[in-house]
Design an enzyme around this catalytic site. Structure first.
Site, short mmCIF file in Angstrom:
data_model
loop_
_atom_site.label_atom_id
_atom_site.label_comp_id
_atom_site.label_asym_id
_atom_site.label_seq_id
_atom_site.Cartn_x
_atom_site.Cartn_y
_atom_site.Cartn_z
N ASN A 35 -13.43 -6.57 2.09
CA ASN A 35 -12.94 -5.78 2.98
C ASN A 35 -11.86 -4.75 2.48
O ASN A 35 -11.18 -5.23 1.61
CB ASN A 35 -12.57 -6.40 4.18
N ASP A 65 -8.64 -10.45 8.23
CA ASP A 65 -8.05 -9.88 7.35
C ASP A 65 -7.17 -10.83 6.59
O ASP A 65 -6.18 -10.73 6.11
CB ASP A 65 -7.13 -8.73 8.19
N SER A 82 -4.99 -2.67 1.30
CA SER A 82 -5.49 -3.98 0.35
C SER A 82 -7.05 -4.13 0.48
O SER A 82 -7.70 -3.75 1.55
CB SER A 82 -4.99 -5.10 1.09
N HIS A 120 -8.49 -2.75 4.07
CA HIS A 120 -7.70 -3.08 5.07
C HIS A 120 -6.29 -1.98 4.83
O HIS A 120 -5.81 -2.21 3.75
CB HIS A 120 -7.28 -4.36 5.41
#
Ligand code: GRF
Length: 197
Positions: A108, A146, A137, A110
């Site tokens: 992911n 997250d 990040s 973020h």
């Protein structure tokens, strides 16, 4: 044979485009599917125009049944057998069943310097806190929102007159550099951090 990457989006898909554009030539992977939970996401049109297979899975008919949505999503993903799944502005919280199914294969991006500012409104929170820098990040996705291992970060200064918009606009181009850089390493089994400035 190329490794296979599926990309999940909910919106404009600019990070998706940067990933797709990098997966050419000697890149070890190719994009096999771009999927959105929002059938009208602008990113779907962009992906189709880039020649990528697209799909949508509207979350709304599933109501509060997150597991049913995640199960349907897993069925679609299993058909394309991705080696890596990249979340790129995918605005859904997953069930533990989903994150366990794709454990070690899902990334992911973020827009904060994790572990700071998990969740939403990251730029506003960084400015309100008086931070001197912000950034983005890329991390592995685990059951903790997250919260998975950080694979790369890029940082920018927060300037005195920054608004959420100016800060977001300064960070987004770094997202577009960071995510492809991390994916190139991760897909070859290299989990060393990437740091961009
Ligand atoms: C990016 O800022 C990403 O970090 C966040 O949502 C935004 C998505 O933008 N999670 P886009 O759809 O990639 O343009």
């Amino acid at each position: 044979m190329s490794l296979r990457v599926a990309i999940l989006i909910s919106g404009g898909g600019s990070n998706m485009v940067s990933l797709v554009e990098d997966m050419q030539g000697d890149h070890p992977a190719r994009p096999v599917l771009v999927l959105s939970n929002n059938p009208s996401a602008a990113g779907l049109t962009k992906a189709a125009n880039l020649g990528i297979d697209v799909a949508s899975l509207d979350h709304r008919p599933f109501g509060k049944d997150r597991l049913a949505f995640d199960t349907a999503l897993t069925e679609i993903l299993e058909r394309v057998a991705p080696d890596v799944i990249c979340l790129a502005g995918f605005m859904r919280i997953f069930t533990p069943e989903f994150t366990a199914r794709w454990n070690g294969k899902m990334l992911n991006i973020h827009p904060s310097l994790l572990p700071k500012y998990k969740g939403l409104h990251t730029h506003a929170r960084a400015i309100e806190s008086g931070d001197s820098e912000a950034g983005c990040s890329v991390h592995e996705v685990t059951a903790e929102l997250d919260g998975g291992p950080i694979l790369g970060q890029a940082r920018v200064p927060i300037l005195p007159n920054d608004t959420t918009e100016t800060l977001a606009a300064r960070i987004l181009p770094l997202e577009h550099r960071l995510y492809p850089a991390v994916l190139r390493k991760f897909i070859m089994g290299d989990h060393h951090r990437v740091d961009l400035t």
